[in-house]
Write an enzyme that holds these catalytic residues in place. Structure first.
Site, PDB file in Angstrom:
ATOM      1  CG  ASN A   6      -0.280   0.090   2.531  1.00 57.71           C
ATOM      2  OD1 ASN A   6       0.951   0.154   2.594  1.00 57.71           O
ATOM      3  ND2 ASN A   6      -1.055   0.103   3.594  1.00 57.71           N
ATOM      4  CG  LEU A   7       3.150   2.235  -2.694  1.00 58.80           C
ATOM      5  CD1 LEU A   7       2.914   3.142  -3.921  1.00 58.80           C
ATOM      6  CD2 LEU A   7       4.554   1.634  -2.784  1.00 58.80           C
ATOM      7  CB  SER A   8       1.552   2.752   4.523  1.00 57.79           C
ATOM      8  OG  SER A   8       2.103   1.488   4.868  1.00 57.79           O
TER       9      SER A   8
ATOM     10  CE  LYS B  33      10.867  -0.560   9.045  1.00 54.48           C
ATOM     11  NZ  LYS B  33      12.141  -0.818   8.418  1.00 54.48           N
TER      12      LYS B  33
ATOM     13  CB  SER C 271      10.871  -9.554  14.793  1.00 55.81           C
ATOM     14  OG  SER C 271      11.746  -8.778  15.564  1.00 55.81           O
ATOM     15  CB  ALA C 272      15.427 -11.143  17.301  1.00 59.21           C
TER      16      ALA C 272
ATOM     17  CE1 TYR D 285       7.072  -5.065  13.969  1.00 59.45           C
ATOM     18  CE2 TYR D 285       8.812  -5.376  15.596  1.00 59.45           C
ATOM     19  CZ  TYR D 285       8.328  -5.555  14.321  1.00 59.45           C
ATOM     20  OH  TYR D 285       9.068  -6.232  13.386  1.00 59.45           O
TER      21      TYR D 285
ATOM     22  CE  LYS E  20       6.619  -8.428  12.528  1.00 55.92           C
ATOM     23  NZ  LYS E  20       6.119  -8.603  11.164  1.00 55.92           N
TER      24      LYS E  20
ATOM     25  CG  LEU F 101      23.349   2.002  15.729  1.00 56.72           C
ATOM     26  CD1 LEU F 101      23.468   3.268  16.570  1.00 56.72           C
ATOM     27  CD2 LEU F 101      24.186   0.882  16.344  1.00 56.72           C
TER      28      LEU F 101
ATOM     29  N   GLY G  12      13.518  -0.611  27.704  1.00 53.36           N
ATOM     30  CA  GLY G  12      13.149  -1.844  26.994  1.00 53.36           C
ATOM     31  C   GLY G  12      14.280  -2.473  26.210  1.00 53.36           C
TER      32      GLY G  12
HETATM   33  P1  NAD Z   1       9.200  -1.727   5.543  1.00 49.93           P
HETATM   34  O1  NAD Z   1       8.299  -0.790   6.271  1.00 49.93           O
HETATM   35  O2  NAD Z   1      10.279  -1.160   4.698  1.00 49.93           O
HETATM   36  O3  NAD Z   1       8.337  -2.742   4.669  1.00 49.93           O
HETATM   37  C1  NAD Z   1       7.018  -3.116   5.012  1.00 49.93           C
HETATM   38  C2  NAD Z   1       6.143  -2.807   3.821  1.00 49.93           C
HETATM   39  O4  NAD Z   1       4.786  -3.170   4.110  1.00 49.93           O
HETATM   40  C3  NAD Z   1       6.132  -1.316   3.442  1.00 49.93           C
HETATM   41  O5  NAD Z   1       6.483  -1.180   2.083  1.00 49.93           O
HETATM   42  C4  NAD Z   1       4.685  -0.878   3.704  1.00 49.93           C
HETATM   43  O6  NAD Z   1       4.279   0.116   2.786  1.00 49.93           O
HETATM   44  C5  NAD Z   1       3.941  -2.185   3.549  1.00 49.93           C
HETATM   45  N1  NAD Z   1       2.670  -2.280   4.271  1.00 49.93           N
HETATM   46  C6  NAD Z   1       2.416  -2.000   5.577  1.00 49.93           C
HETATM   47  N2  NAD Z   1       1.127  -2.236   5.856  1.00 49.93           N
HETATM   48  C7  NAD Z   1       0.538  -2.662   4.703  1.00 49.93           C
HETATM   49  C8  NAD Z   1      -0.773  -3.053   4.365  1.00 49.93           C
HETATM   50  N3  NAD Z   1      -1.787  -3.016   5.235  1.00 49.93           N
HETATM   51  N4  NAD Z   1      -1.022  -3.433   3.081  1.00 49.93           N
HETATM   52  C9  NAD Z   1      -0.027  -3.459   2.155  1.00 49.93           C
HETATM   53  N5  NAD Z   1       1.230  -3.095   2.428  1.00 49.93           N
HETATM   54  C10 NAD Z   1       1.512  -2.701   3.697  1.00 49.93           C
HETATM   55  O7  NAD Z   1       9.823  -2.727   6.648  1.00 49.93           O
HETATM   56  P2  NAD Z   1      10.949  -3.824   6.501  1.00 49.93           P
HETATM   57  O8  NAD Z   1      12.085  -3.417   7.358  1.00 49.93           O
HETATM   58  O9  NAD Z   1      11.174  -4.154   5.084  1.00 49.93           O
HETATM   59  O10 NAD Z   1      10.209  -5.025   7.242  1.00 49.93           O
HETATM   60  C11 NAD Z   1       9.505  -6.032   6.537  1.00 49.93           C
HETATM   61  C12 NAD Z   1       8.886  -6.979   7.566  1.00 49.93           C
HETATM   62  O11 NAD Z   1       9.920  -7.523   8.366  1.00 49.93           O
HETATM   63  C13 NAD Z   1       7.900  -6.314   8.509  1.00 49.93           C
HETATM   64  O12 NAD Z   1       6.836  -7.206   8.749  1.00 49.93           O
HETATM   65  C14 NAD Z   1       8.726  -6.100   9.749  1.00 49.93           C
HETATM   66  O13 NAD Z   1       7.918  -6.078  10.917  1.00 49.93           O
HETATM   67  C15 NAD Z   1       9.634  -7.319   9.746  1.00 49.93           C
HETATM   68  N6  NAD Z   1      10.892  -7.132  10.470  1.00 49.93           N
HETATM   69  C16 NAD Z   1      11.688  -6.065  10.209  1.00 49.93           C
HETATM   70  C17 NAD Z   1      12.869  -5.886  10.938  1.00 49.93           C
HETATM   71  C18 NAD Z   1      13.765  -4.693  10.693  1.00 49.93           C
HETATM   72  O14 NAD Z   1      14.577  -4.381  11.567  1.00 49.93           O
HETATM   73  N7  NAD Z   1      13.686  -4.031   9.553  1.00 49.93           N
HETATM   74  C19 NAD Z   1      13.240  -6.807  11.936  1.00 49.93           C
HETATM   75  C20 NAD Z   1      12.410  -7.899  12.163  1.00 49.93           C
HETATM   76  C21 NAD Z   1      11.239  -8.058  11.424  1.00 49.93           C
HETATM   77  N1  UFG Z   2      20.954   2.565  19.504  1.00 52.63           N
HETATM   78  C1  UFG Z   2      21.645   3.694  19.877  1.00 52.63           C
HETATM   79  N2  UFG Z   2      21.295   4.869  19.297  1.00 52.63           N
HETATM   80  C2  UFG Z   2      20.305   4.977  18.361  1.00 52.63           C
HETATM   81  C3  UFG Z   2      19.609   3.812  17.990  1.00 52.63           C
HETATM   82  C4  UFG Z   2      19.957   2.626  18.592  1.00 52.63           C
HETATM   83  O1  UFG Z   2      22.531   3.637  20.713  1.00 52.63           O
HETATM   84  O2  UFG Z   2      20.027   6.087  17.877  1.00 52.63           O
HETATM   85  C5  UFG Z   2      21.362   1.270  20.087  1.00 52.63           C
HETATM   86  C6  UFG Z   2      20.257   0.564  20.841  1.00 52.63           C
HETATM   87  O3  UFG Z   2      20.224   0.969  22.194  1.00 52.63           O
HETATM   88  C7  UFG Z   2      20.659  -0.906  20.668  1.00 52.63           C
HETATM   89  C8  UFG Z   2      21.312  -0.922  19.267  1.00 52.63           C
HETATM   90  O4  UFG Z   2      21.694   0.415  19.009  1.00 52.63           O
HETATM   91  O5  UFG Z   2      21.634  -1.258  21.609  1.00 52.63           O
HETATM   92  C9  UFG Z   2      20.392  -1.403  18.173  1.00 52.63           C
HETATM   93  O6  UFG Z   2      19.184  -0.655  18.200  1.00 52.63           O
HETATM   94  P1  UFG Z   2      18.136  -0.674  16.995  1.00 52.63           P
HETATM   95  O7  UFG Z   2      17.038   0.278  17.341  1.00 52.63           O
HETATM   96  O8  UFG Z   2      18.839  -0.475  15.709  1.00 52.63           O
HETATM   97  O9  UFG Z   2      17.622  -2.173  16.985  1.00 52.63           O
HETATM   98  P2  UFG Z   2      16.911  -3.040  18.123  1.00 52.63           P
HETATM   99  O10 UFG Z   2      17.802  -4.208  18.396  1.00 52.63           O
HETATM  100  O11 UFG Z   2      16.490  -2.226  19.268  1.00 52.63           O
HETATM  101  O12 UFG Z   2      15.568  -3.516  17.392  1.00 52.63           O
HETATM  102  C10 UFG Z   2      15.539  -3.975  16.042  1.00 52.63           C
HETATM  103  C11 UFG Z   2      14.190  -3.628  15.414  1.00 52.63           C
HETATM  104  C12 UFG Z   2      13.098  -4.377  16.110  1.00 52.63           C
HETATM  105  C13 UFG Z   2      13.398  -5.832  16.089  1.00 52.63           C
HETATM  106  C14 UFG Z   2      14.764  -6.108  16.689  1.00 52.63           C
HETATM  107  C15 UFG Z   2      15.109  -7.562  16.577  1.00 52.63           C
HETATM  108  O13 UFG Z   2      13.932  -2.243  15.533  1.00 52.63           O
HETATM  109  O14 UFG Z   2      11.890  -4.176  15.411  1.00 52.63           O
HETATM  110  O15 UFG Z   2      15.746  -5.358  16.016  1.00 52.63           O
HETATM  111  O16 UFG Z   2      14.994  -7.958  15.253  1.00 52.63           O
HETATM  112  F1  UFG Z   2      12.461  -6.477  16.807  1.00 52.63           F
END
Ligand code: NAD
Ligand code: UFG
Length: 336
Positions: free
Chosen positions: A32-34, A84, A124-125, A148, A152, A199, A293
């Protein structure tokens, strides 16, 4: 295989589209490009030299999604679509539960109505909460500390129940650790809206001059330099994990759960240092209060994915930072 990719124009989805196309699969994307730009789809076509159909479609929209399934025959779905951002999920829990849960319910219903029996899900972790021990194996205790993460964990349960109810169903739950980096072409990469929460995009925006300094959230953790340790994984390795998962586990009924990480932890200061070397830029930082957290240390035991899927993450931290910088420096404003 013919594969539907939900959320395929996003960060991980677009990189996975590249690897699916390179491996010879046919894909259709709905998004949906949100939180993404259709420009990523043009870039995927440019990288691969292959064409595919993109539908601007919300997975909450049953009629629109049904139309996509009516017009195609899919062997499998890779389901990335979802919201996410951890912090935003605490402010807007209803929107997060609705989008992520209801969106998946609609998708599963349409899949059932069209006899599609294979799904790979982005978990996700975060489902490990604040882990008690590392490295984390797939059978570690599960709990969540924000909406969030709860979406998951609940969706893992929903998908497992769906597999239990339908003996032909294959569900793969991929628990990602910390995806970073970009495709080595520099044509696609992470493009967060507003000020990044994570980060790596924050560090790269400091390096490119969009932000003044990195806030390091705490240096009093029980880690070698006191800053938080995470398992960063190159987004291309993560994409290749999806390729292996769909190729090896489609049509293998049951629930298949894998950690996708490198098994190696890096601290915040190590990441800043690696990015500084990759970019040749000084990266100013200050020590800021701990972020509520946050776990001190989180990294994967990824041996199950190695044994079962024949998958290992091959790209090291230097390559992750080089590719992130290549994307950021070529596209300082992302896709905008
Ligand atoms: P992203 O936001 O870049 O990609 C998600 C996509 O889903 C986006 O393009 C958004 O427009 C689309 N979307 C959201 N809601 C929608 C809906 N209702 N209908 C159609 N499209 C929709 O995020 P990402 O980093 O590519 O993550 C992809 C998936 O992996 C997500 O489910 C996220 O929760 C999961 N994930 C991401 C991370 C991370 O750190 N990036 C870690 C663990 C899990
Ligand atoms: N951190 C900083 N400064 C920042 C951002 C992050 O010091 O500006 C630190 C955080 O405290 C952490 C590390 O960098 O120690 C990584 O933080 P991120 O926010 O990059 O990632 P997280 O591990 O907190 O979480 C990410 C995703 C979650 C996912 C998780 C496990 O955001 O959605 O990894 O996959 F659930």
């Amino acid at each position: 295989m013919k594969i539907l990719v939900t959320g395929g124009s996003g960060y991980i989805g677009s990189h996975t589209c590249v690897e699916l196309l390179n491996a010879g699969h046919e894909i259709t994307v709905v998004d949906n490009l949100s939180n993404s730009s259709e420009k990523s789809m043009e870039a995927v076509k440019k990288i691969t030299g292959k064409d595919f159909t993109f539908h601007k479609c919300d997975i909450l929209d049953y009629e629109a999604l049904t139309k996509v399934f009516d017009e195609n025959t899919f062997d499998a779905v890779i389901h990335f679509a979802g919201l996410k951002a951890v912090g935003e999920s605490c402010e807007k829990p209803i929107e997060y539960y609705h989008n992520n849960m209801t969106g998946t319910f609609v998708l599963l219903r349409v899949m059932r109505e069209h006899g599609v029996k294979n799904i790979v899900f982005s978990s996700s972790a975060t489902v490990y909460g604040v882990p008690e021990t590392v490295p984390i194996k797939e059978d570690a205790p599960l709990f969540t500390i924000n909406p969030y993460g709860s979406t998951k964990l609940m969706l893992e349960r929903v998908l497992s129940d769906v597999a239990l109810a339908d003996k032909d169903m294959s569900v793969v739950l991929l628990r990602y650790f910390n995806p970073i980096g970009a495709h080595e072409s520099g044509l696609i990469g992470e493009d967060p809206n507003g000020i990044p929460n994570n980060l790596l995009p924050y560090v790269s925006q400091v390096a490119v001059g969009r932000l003044p300094k990195v806030n390091v959230y705490g240096n009093n953790y029980p880690t070698p330099d006191g800053t938080g340790v995470r398992d960063y994984i190159h987004v291309t390795d993560l994409a290749l994990g999806h390729l292996k998962a769909v190729e090896k586990k489609a049509n293998v009924p049951g629930v298949h759960i894998y950690n996708l990480g490198t098994g190696q932890g890096y601290s915040v200061l190590q990441i800043i240092d690696a990015f500084s070397k990759a970019s040749g830029k000084e990266i100013p930082y200050v020590i800021a209060p701990n972020r509520p957290g946050d776990a001190a240390i989180c990294y994967a035991d990824a041996t199950k994915a190695k044994e079962d899927l024949d998958w290992v993450a091959e790209r090291g931290i230097e390559k992750m930072c080089q590719d992130a910088w290549n994307w950021q420096s070529k596209n300082p404003e992302g896709f905008k």
